[in-house]
Design an enzyme around this catalytic site. Structure first.
Site, PDB file in Angstrom:
ATOM      1  N   ASN A  88       0.786  -1.091  -0.154  1.00 26.59           N
ATOM      2  CA  ASN A  88      -0.010  -0.135   0.003  1.00 26.59           C
ATOM      3  C   ASN A  88       0.871   1.391   0.020  1.00 26.59           C
ATOM      4  OD1 ASN A  88       1.047   0.184   2.656  1.00 26.59           O
ATOM      5  ND2 ASN A  88      -1.131  -0.482   3.633  1.00 26.59           N
ATOM      6  N   HIS A 128       3.366   1.896   1.918  1.00 26.98           N
ATOM      7  CA  HIS A 128       4.180   2.221   3.491  1.00 26.98           C
ATOM      8  C   HIS A 128       5.736   2.108   3.218  1.00 26.98           C
ATOM      9  CE1 HIS A 128       3.325  -1.916   4.873  1.00 26.98           C
ATOM     10  NE2 HIS A 128       4.550  -1.941   4.990  1.00 26.98           N
ATOM     11  N   GLU A 158       1.824   4.064   7.819  1.00 25.24           N
ATOM     12  CA  GLU A 158       0.727   3.536   6.752  1.00 25.24           C
ATOM     13  C   GLU A 158      -0.069   4.656   6.148  1.00 25.24           C
ATOM     14  OE1 GLU A 158       0.280   0.371   6.104  1.00 25.24           O
ATOM     15  OE2 GLU A 158      -0.106  -0.686   7.955  1.00 25.24           O
TER      16      GLU A 158
HETATM   17  C1  GLP Z   1       7.113  -4.508   6.495  1.00 21.95           C
HETATM   18  C2  GLP Z   1       8.253  -3.485   7.037  1.00 21.95           C
HETATM   19  C3  GLP Z   1       8.470  -2.591   5.957  1.00 21.95           C
HETATM   20  C4  GLP Z   1       8.849  -3.562   4.595  1.00 21.95           C
HETATM   21  C5  GLP Z   1       7.674  -4.139   3.961  1.00 21.95           C
HETATM   22  C6  GLP Z   1       7.943  -4.900   2.982  1.00 21.95           C
HETATM   23  O1  GLP Z   1       5.908  -4.070   6.711  1.00 21.95           O
HETATM   24  N1  GLP Z   1       7.908  -2.752   8.212  1.00 21.95           N
HETATM   25  O2  GLP Z   1       9.504  -1.854   6.216  1.00 21.95           O
HETATM   26  O3  GLP Z   1       9.179  -2.422   3.618  1.00 21.95           O
HETATM   27  O4  GLP Z   1       7.288  -5.002   5.413  1.00 21.95           O
HETATM   28  O5  GLP Z   1       8.424  -6.202   3.201  1.00 21.95           O
HETATM   29  P1  GLP Z   1       8.625  -7.061   2.080  1.00 21.95           P
HETATM   30  O6  GLP Z   1       9.922  -6.736   1.550  1.00 21.95           O
HETATM   31  O7  GLP Z   1       8.718  -8.568   2.557  1.00 21.95           O
HETATM   32  O8  GLP Z   1       7.660  -7.064   1.005  1.00 21.95           O
END
Ligand code: GLP
Length: 236
Positions: free
Chosen positions: A136, A138, A143
């Site tokens: 989304n 973030h 968020e």
């Molecule tokens: C979590 C972390 C973020 C990260 C996101 C995406 O929410 N707080 O910092 O960027 O996951 O994770 P992934 O790399 O597993 O898609």
């Protein structure tokens, strides 16, 4: 903004590690902001390799992590402290006392938020902040919202974020509903920002973040205003 299109996850990870390694080499006593999630794992593997080859020295470095779940002890296998120890910190020669992950396991979250911002300031600010991106938009755990939060703060996670992170837990019920995260200003104050994203399912949100309107509904879109942003993407 510098956009690098990598041909594979491996190449994205090597490029990102090279940029971080260059930063550490140029400023061995600097401050690196670290991220969790599945995306940076390859980058951390490569940094560990560079360390093992004798090409990188972490001994003077300070690290600050973006975020942490509330209510998980540092030794909980899904805590971000545990993740960082497993993939990077315990494998290189960084001084443990110079590695920081905000604590979400405290009764006084506001005091922890204030202390974390002060810690970053006292360390001289972040030289390079590594970021992943959520589906989304973030960054950290900032968020989508109606404003850009400034400093470190606590957040209620969106249902989609809880869904996305369920894969790391035994069940959806176990995923914490709140977290502590650096704010958008804390991230934007970093002197360099490096965003990495891999996989076809992330490309629409990355495109929206770097080419779409700047809005707190897509927190990563604020990065368009950062004076030293590098984005490395790989589609598959
Ligand atoms: C979590 C972390 C973020 C990260 C996101 C995406 O929410 N707080 O910092 O960027 O996951 O994770 P992934 O790399 O597993 O898609």
């Amino acid at each position: 903004m510098n956009i690098i299109k990598a041909s594979s996850y491996e190449q994205m990870s090597r490029h990102a590690a090279n940029i971080i390694a260059a930063q550490i080499t140029l400023k061995p006593t600097g401050v690196i902001g670290l991220a969790t999630g599945s995306t940076p794992i390859g980058t951390y593997d490569r940094l560990v390799e560079l360390y093992q080859q004798g090409d990188l020295d972490f001994s003077g470095l300070t690290t600050v992590n973006l975020d942490e779940y509330c209510g998980l002890a540092p030794d909980h296998p899904q805590s971000y402290r545990y993740f960082m120890e497993e993939y990077l910190l315990s494998k290189v020669n960084v001084a443990p006392e110079n590695t920081h992950v905000p604590s979400g396991n405290t009764d006084d979250i506001k005091a922890e938020c204030r202390a974390y911002d002060e810690l970053i300031k006292a360390a001289g600010g972040i030289d390079l902040q590594l970021l992943g991106i959520g589906h989304n938009g973030h960054i950290g755990f900032n968020e989508p919202a109606d404003h850009f939060p400034k400093g470190t703060h606590s957040v209620s996670l969106k249902e989609g974020t809880i869904d996305a992170n369920t894969r790391f837990f035994e069940s959806r019920d176990e995923v914490p509903r709140t977290a502590i995260t650096m704010g958008i200003k804390t991230i934007m104050d970093a002197r360099k920002v490096l965003l990495i994203a891999s996989g076809a399912e992330k490309m629409a949100i990355v495109d929206n973040a770097i080419n779409g309107p700047i809005t707190p509904e897509v927190p990563a879109s604020i990065l368009q205003l950062h004076p030293d942003l590098t984005v490395i993407i790989c589609e598959d």
